[in-house]
Design an enzyme around this catalytic site. Structure first.
Site, PDB file in Angstrom:
ATOM      1  N   GLU A   1      31.552  47.860  34.468  1.00 15.89           N
ATOM      2  CA  GLU A   1      32.008  48.011  35.849  1.00 15.89           C
ATOM      3  C   GLU A   1      33.181  48.983  35.878  1.00 15.89           C
ATOM      4  OE1 GLU A   1      33.129  44.393  37.824  1.00 15.89           O
ATOM      5  OE2 GLU A   1      31.616  43.211  36.757  1.00 15.89           O
TER       6      GLU A   1
ATOM      7  N   GLU B   1      30.506  43.501  49.854  1.00 14.26           N
ATOM      8  CA  GLU B   1      30.062  42.107  49.735  1.00 14.26           C
ATOM      9  C   GLU B   1      30.934  41.226  50.618  1.00 14.26           C
ATOM     10  OE1 GLU B   1      29.318  41.027  45.492  1.00 14.26           O
ATOM     11  OE2 GLU B   1      30.299  42.938  45.137  1.00 14.26           O
TER      12      GLU B   1
ATOM     13  N   LYS C   1      32.153  37.676  49.169  1.00 14.61           N
ATOM     14  CA  LYS C   1      32.747  37.572  47.843  1.00 14.61           C
ATOM     15  C   LYS C   1      34.118  36.907  47.914  1.00 14.61           C
ATOM     16  CE  LYS C   1      33.603  40.295  43.680  1.00 14.61           C
ATOM     17  NZ  LYS C   1      33.755  41.633  43.107  1.00 14.61           N
TER      18      LYS C   1
ATOM     19  N   GLU D   1      38.481  42.784  47.409  1.00 12.42           N
ATOM     20  CA  GLU D   1      37.288  42.397  46.656  1.00 12.42           C
ATOM     21  C   GLU D   1      35.993  42.588  47.440  1.00 12.42           C
ATOM     22  OE1 GLU D   1      36.514  41.445  43.558  1.00 12.42           O
ATOM     23  OE2 GLU D   1      38.541  41.886  42.925  1.00 12.42           O
TER      24      GLU D   1
END
Length: 443
Positions: free
Chosen positions: A227, A277, A280, A288
Site C-alpha cells: 500500500e 470508503e 471505513k 481514512e
C-alpha cells in the site's frame, strides 16, 4: 458498486493487478476470464481458525481459489493484513505463521503451489531504526523470531514480503516532519546515511526494511509495497493538490525503474486505494475515508499520468454505467431559524454518517454551521438510501430537489448499491468492491 462496473473501469485504465482485502465468491467471479491478476486477501479474524486446523485451510482454498480462480490469474494470497501492527498488542503473533503454512500447504495439495504463493502485508512498524537511518534498520525485538521464520518461509517458497509505506502518515503524525521529505521533489531536506543521501521518506523507509532483512539472514527476499497513497480530505495536507503532487513524483520514480539506494531496479507497488470508503474506521484519522484516486462513484479526483511521463492534464477513465438514487438532497429546513437541538442533530448525523469532509483543510470546511448541518443531514440520508425517516431530525430537515452542492463541497447522491448481494445490510459487506473490500491496484 457493481463489480462488473469496477472490472470495466480497471480495464479502461489499463490496470493489470488488483489486491483485495477479502475474497467473496461473487466479487471474485467477476474477474474470471479477464487478464487482471488478483491478490486474494484473508482477514485477520480468520487467522486463528486457519492456524489451528489444516482442514480449515483446505476449505478456504477450495471455496476461494479452486472454485473461482485460474492459476494464471491468481499469483498471491495475502494471509492477514498488517497482523503485527503494534496497536494489536501481539494478538495475531502466534497465529500468523502457522496460518501461512497451512494455506500454502493447501494450495500445494490443490495443485496451485507452483504458481500461487502466500504472502503477508506488514505495516512498516514491524521494523525500526533507533537512529532514523536505514543502515540501523532492524525488526522489533519482540518480533525478530517470528519475522525470521516468516521471511525464510517466503524465500523458500519464492514469494515476496509486502510492506505498507505511507509518507502522508509521517507528515500527519509529526508537526516537525519536513513536508518536502514526504514527496519525491528532491528539492528539500536530505538525510545522509554514510555516503547515501535520502531525499524522501519512501526510500528511507523501504531501505530500512532491506537492512532489517539482511540482519536476519534473508538479504535477497523480494519486496513488494502492499500500500502507498495520499488522501484528499480530513487533514490540511490531505488535499487533491498534494495527492496529485505525491502521485506525480511516485509515478515518475516507478517509470524510471531505479528502485532505492539499497535495492536498485524495478519497484512493485500497489496504490491505495481505488475509491473512497465512506464506512471505513476513522480511528487513525478522518482522512481514512478519502484515500481513493477515484471518488465513491468512480470519478477521477485529479490528473494522474500513470506512465510517469508528467502529463499534468492526463485524467483517468471514470466508471461507466453507475446508477444513482433519485436526484434529491436532505438539507436544513429553511423555516428552522436558529433551531433548538441543531447541535444534537448535527452530532447524531455525523456519528452515524460521514462528516470527514467538514474537517479543517477539507473541501467543506468553510461551510457555516447551517450548511454544515445540511451536509451532515444529507450524508446520513444518502447512506440510508434516501429513506424518508432519515431526513427528519425532529423537523429540522427537509428533502429538496435542487442540488445542494456548495462550490467544491459536493453533496453526494447515493449510488445504487450492489452490496445487498453479499452480507445483508445496506452497503454492508461490499458497498461494491470499494468500501469494506478496499479495492487496490498496481502498475
Amino acid at each position: 458498486m457493481d463489480p462488473n462496473i469496477v472490472v470495466q473501469m480497471l480495464k479502461d485504465n489499463g490496470f493489470k493487478r488488483i489486491k483485495l482485502f477479502e475474497s467473496d465468491s461473487y466479487t471474485v467471479s467477476k474477474f474470471a476470464g479477464t487478464d487482471i491478476e488478483v491478490m486474494l486477501g484473508i482477514p485477520n479474524d480468520q487467522l486463528h481458525d486457519l492456524a489451528k486446523d489444516y482442514d480449515n485451510a483446505k476449505d478456504w482454498v477450495k471455496e476461494n481459489v479452486s472454485d473461482h480462480m485460474s492459476s494464471e490469474q491468481d499469483k498471491y494470497v495475502a494471509v492477514g493484513n498488517e497482523p503485527f501492527l503494534a496497536s494489536y498488542y501481539d494478538r495475531y503473533v502466534n497465529d500468523l505463521f502457522p496460518a501461512m503454512q497451512n494455506v500454502q500447504k493447501a494450495l500445494n495439495a490443490a495443485g496451485f503451489g507452483n504458481v500461487i504463493k502466500v504472502t503477508v502485508p506488514f505495516n512498516a512498524d514491524v521494523y525500526e531504526s533507533h537512529s532514523d537511518k536505514p543502515s540501523d534498520g532492524q525488526f522489533r525485538s519482540s518480533l525478530k523470531g517470528q519475522m525470521t521464520s516468516i521471511a525464510k518461509f517466503l524465500r523458500q517458497n519464492k514469494a515476496p514480503i509486502l510492506v505498507n509505506i505511507y509518507p502522508f502518515l509521517s507528515l500527519y503524525q509529526s508537526s516537525n516532519f519536513p513536508a518536502s521529505f514526504a514527496f519525491f521533489s528532491n528539492d528539500g531536506r536530505k538525510v545522509y546515511d554514510g555516503n547515501i543521501a535520502y531525499s524522501n521518506v519512501f526510500d528511507a523507509n523501504y531501505d530500512t526494511l532491506v537492512t532489517a532483512l539482511k540482519k536476519i539472514g534473508v538479504p535477497d527476499l523480494k519486496i513488494m509495497v502492499g500500500e502507498v497513497g495520499w488522501p484528499t480530505a480530513g487533514h490540511k495536507y490531505a488535499t487533491p493538490d498534494y495527492a496529485q503532487k505525491f502521485y506525480a513524483g511516485l509515478m515518475k520514480r516507478l517509470a524510471a525503474n531505479k528502485g532505492t539506494p539499497l535495492r536498485p531496479g524495478k519497484l512493485d507497488v500497489y496504490l491505495f486505494a481505488l475509491m473512497d470508503e465512506d464506512q471505513k474506521s476513522i480511528a487513525p484519522g478522518p482522512f481514512e475515508r478519502h484515500w481513493g484516486i477515484f471518488t465513491y462513484d468512480g470519478k477521477p479526483k485529479y490528473p494522474l499520468d500513470l506512465s510517469g511521463g508528467g502529463n499534468q492534464n492526463e485524467m483517468l477513465v471514470a466508471a461507466k454505467g453507475v446508477q444513482y438514487l433519485p436526484a434529491q438532497w436532505c438539507v436544513l429546513n429553511p423555516d428552522a431559524t436558529n433551531p433548538v437541538g441543531l447541535d444534537d442533530a448535527l452530532g447524531y448525523a455525523c456519528a452515524y454518517g460521514d462528516c470527514t469532509s467538514l474537517k479543517p483543510g477539507s473541501p467543506c470546511a468553510s461551510l457555516d454551521k447551517n450548511w454544515q448541518a445540511s451536509y451532515a443531514f444529507n450524508n446520513y440520508y444518502q447512506i440510508n438510501d434516501q429513506d424518508v425517516s432519515a431526513c427528519d431530525f425532529n423537523g429540522l430537515a427537509t428533502v429538496v430537489k435542487t442540488n445542494a452542492t456548495r462550490g467544491n463541497c459536493l453533496f453526494p447522491i447515493q449510488i445504487v448499491s450492489d452490496g445487498g448481494r453479499i452480507g445483508g445490510s445496506r452497503g454492508g459487506f461490499m458497498a461494491g468492491v470499494l468500501v469494506l473490500l478496499a479495492l487496490w491496484f498496481t502498475l
